[in-house]
Design a protein around this motif. Structure first.
Motif, PDB file in Angstrom:
ATOM      1  N   ILE A   1      72.163  -5.282  35.084  1.00 29.19           N
ATOM      2  CA  ILE A   1      71.179  -4.666  35.980  1.00 29.19           C
ATOM      3  C   ILE A   1      71.338  -3.147  36.023  1.00 29.19           C
ATOM      4  O   ILE A   1      70.349  -2.407  36.004  1.00 29.19           O
TER       5      ILE A   1
ATOM      6  N   LYS B   1      69.773  -1.571  32.993  1.00 25.05           N
ATOM      7  CA  LYS B   1      68.318  -1.629  33.041  1.00 25.05           C
ATOM      8  C   LYS B   1      67.747  -0.616  34.033  1.00 25.05           C
ATOM      9  O   LYS B   1      66.693  -0.015  33.790  1.00 25.05           O
TER      10      LYS B   1
ATOM     11  N   LYS C   1      63.926   0.776  34.963  1.00 23.17           N
ATOM     12  CA  LYS C   1      63.325  -0.431  35.534  1.00 23.17           C
ATOM     13  C   LYS C   1      63.220  -0.291  37.052  1.00 23.17           C
ATOM     14  O   LYS C   1      64.120   0.270  37.702  1.00 23.17           O
ATOM     15  N   ASN C   2      62.138  -0.839  37.628  1.00 17.92           N
ATOM     16  CA  ASN C   2      61.882  -0.655  39.052  1.00 17.92           C
ATOM     17  C   ASN C   2      62.499  -1.759  39.901  1.00 17.92           C
ATOM     18  O   ASN C   2      63.176  -2.662  39.393  1.00 17.92           O
TER      19      ASN C   2
ATOM     20  N   GLY D   1      61.151  -4.296  41.488  1.00 16.16           N
ATOM     21  CA  GLY D   1      60.683  -5.653  41.225  1.00 16.16           C
ATOM     22  C   GLY D   1      61.487  -6.318  40.120  1.00 16.16           C
ATOM     23  O   GLY D   1      61.845  -7.507  40.219  1.00 16.16           O
ATOM     24  N   TYR D   2      61.778  -5.557  39.086  1.00 11.63           N
ATOM     25  CA  TYR D   2      62.578  -6.102  37.975  1.00 11.63           C
ATOM     26  C   TYR D   2      63.992  -6.424  38.446  1.00 11.63           C
ATOM     27  O   TYR D   2      64.570  -7.445  38.056  1.00 11.63           O
TER      28      TYR D   2
ATOM     29  N   TRP E   1      64.052  -9.701  40.266  1.00 10.28           N
ATOM     30  CA  TRP E   1      63.967 -10.819  39.315  1.00 10.28           C
ATOM     31  C   TRP E   1      65.297 -11.013  38.591  1.00 10.28           C
ATOM     32  O   TRP E   1      65.762 -12.150  38.393  1.00 10.28           O
ATOM     33  N   ALA E   2      65.930  -9.893  38.157  1.00 10.56           N
ATOM     34  CA  ALA E   2      67.185  -9.965  37.393  1.00 10.56           C
ATOM     35  C   ALA E   2      68.295 -10.590  38.228  1.00 10.56           C
ATOM     36  O   ALA E   2      69.119 -11.353  37.713  1.00 10.56           O
TER      37      ALA E   2
ATOM     38  N   TYR F   1      67.668 -14.262  38.280  1.00  6.40           N
ATOM     39  CA  TYR F   1      67.937 -14.773  36.926  1.00  6.40           C
ATOM     40  C   TYR F   1      69.436 -14.896  36.678  1.00  6.40           C
ATOM     41  O   TYR F   1      69.915 -15.910  36.157  1.00  6.40           O
TER      42      TYR F   1
END
Length: 474
Positions: A284, A287, A292-293, A295-296, A299-300, A303
């Motif tokens: 993370i 990223k 990456k914002n 929202g990502y 999700w990460a 995940y």
């Protein structure tokens, strides 16, 4: 030895040209059949976009000529099947590429996909019915299948392979006995007998055993089962008198003898290993550094939690509860993987050397008379220029024979037998290699995920301690 067949591929009713092309090319380039795309080659097209390129060529043809024949052929397929043990997948792909080039004369784009999932290696050569200039179509002429077979025989001879002997129609052997078909009900009966051999206590336990075999049970007035390959449920009473619920309960209670096994049902194949349910976690921080914002990031995080949970479950199912055991399994599978890879490479090198010697023997036999005539001419320069290729091949063969360790030229029959033996050994090793490779990768990913999880846990604990100290300092 290769058997060939030319197939015209038409547009299916209710489907677009693009969809039909994609279905055919996707089947040909299936990763399970081509060793994950290792044995795919192409001419004047990109295999990943072949359906788009073929369809675009047809649009250009229509734009240039304004012709759209009725019952238009969208592509042609050449199937080329080789004798088991005679050829390697790499060589088969080269032969298929040469077939495609010489049959289409280099005027049509094509792909060559070599399938290795069967006992016999075979090629699927799909070429566009529209030529590269998009102004003409391939014309399927009379006896094109015979011309294709003859071309295949010529190329096989050039590569040192055998050809199918010509036999008169009156002398051909006809198959009079056909294998019996095995129905879904035969398979269900066989699985019920397999479960009965485990001595279930009652009918309910029998149903649980069938569920463990992969069947879905529907209870009601008439109990029914549905397997993985079935579309509908099948009731027990439709399997025959011996397999009704009442008679099966009598068999379980010992009041009746179990039904006899049907000999025509073959042994069930081993189920394919399940696909890994987890993968490497996402870094993370890396990223976020890439832009990456939020929202990502959310999700990460979800995940990664899922991957951690699946990794832990994977290790628990294999009774791995400590780091030492996991490290031992990772090292053992890695060593086995490299050992198998080395044995496969050695086998491939020996097979290549076998192929080279066989080619030299065939070339030597073909050019022997020419070289004798050249020697009788007093090594005439004029004769040499007229037969340069044959003399060069003959000299290359003699030079290769001089480098043989024992100085003895082997027979082609012995080379074919040795090649078949090495090919079968390589195939067996490769099957084990794929299994070990997957096992090694699973253990490595699980280990890396667990280490990442504990590293993240330690950083979270440190952050919590720092927060507590700051609060106490206030």
């Amino acid at each position: 030895m290769a058997a060939t067949k030319l197939i015209a591929m038409h547009q299916n009713k209710g489907r677009s040209v693009m969809r039909c092309l994609k279905d055919r090319t996707d089947y040909a380039m299936n990763g399970e059949k081509t060793d994950e795309g290792k044995y795919i080659s192409s001419y004047q097209c990109n295999p990943e976009l072949v359906d788009l390129e073929f369809a675009q060529a047809k649009k250009e043809y229509l734009y240039k000529t304004w012709r759209q024949p009725k019952g238009d052929v969208i592509a042609y397929q050449i199937r080329q099947s080789f004798k088991p043990g005679e050829i390697t997948p790499e060589e088969a792909n080269k032969v298929g590429y040469e077939i495609g080039m010489r049959f289409t004369k280099g005027k049509h784009a094509f792909i060559v996909a070599t399938h290795v999932d069967r006992a016999h290696i075979h090629n699927h050569i799909i070429f566009n019915s529209t030529n590269l200039e998009c102004d003409r179509k391939f014309r399927d002429f009379w006896f094109s299948g015979i011309a294709l077979q003859r071309l295949s025989d010529i190329i096989c001879l050039e590569h040192g392979l055998s050809v199918i002997p010509k036999v008169k129609p009156s002398e051909r052997q006809r198959r009079t006995k056909y294998p019996e078909r095995v129905s879904i009900r035969d398979v269900i009966r066989e699985d019920i007998l397999k479960c009965l051999n485990q001595k279930p206590a009652d009918f309910e336990e029998l149903l649980k055993l069938l569920q463990a075999e992969g069947y879905e049970i529907k209870r009601g007035k008439h109990t029914a089962v549905c397997g993985k390959e079935q579309k509908r449920f099948i009731r027990f009473r439709s399997l025959g008198e011996d397999f009704t619920e009442e008679n099966l309960k009598k068999v379980i209670a010992g009041e009746k003898e179990p039904p006899e096994r049907n000999e025509k049902v073959p042994d069930r194949k081993e189920a394919k290993p399940e696909k890994r349910k987890f993968d490497l976690v996402v870094d993370i921080q890396e990223k976020m550094a890439q832009g990456k914002n939020g929202g990502y990031v959310q999700w990460a995080k979800k995940y990664n939690v899922k991957q951690f949970a699946e990794s832990i479950l994977f290790l628990q199912q294999r009774d791995i509860h400590d780091k030492e055991t996991l490290d031992t399994l990772v090292d053992g599978s890695s060593a086995k993987y490299h050992e198998l890879m080395k044995s496969i490479k050695d086998a491939e090198e020996k097979m290549a050397a076998n192929k080279v010697i066989k080619t030299h023997i065939i070339n030597y036999a073909k050019t022997r008379e020419t070289y004798i005539a050249y020697r009788k001419s007093g090594y005439s320069k004029k004769f040499y220029e007229a037969h340069r290729d044959e003399i060069t091949l003959h000299k290359a063969a003699k030079e290769a024979f001089s480098k043989l360790l024992d100085g003895k030229i082997p027979k082609v029959k012995d080379l074919n037998e040795e090649f078949a033996r090495m090919f079968s050994e390589k195939k067996a090793a490769y099957s084990e290699y794929k299994k070990i490779k997957k096992e090694m990768r699973d253990y490595q990913i699980a280990k890396q995920n667990v280490e990442s999880f504990y590293a993240a846990q330690q950083s979270w604990d440190i952050e919590e301690d720092m927060k507590k100290k700051r609060q106490q300092a206030r």
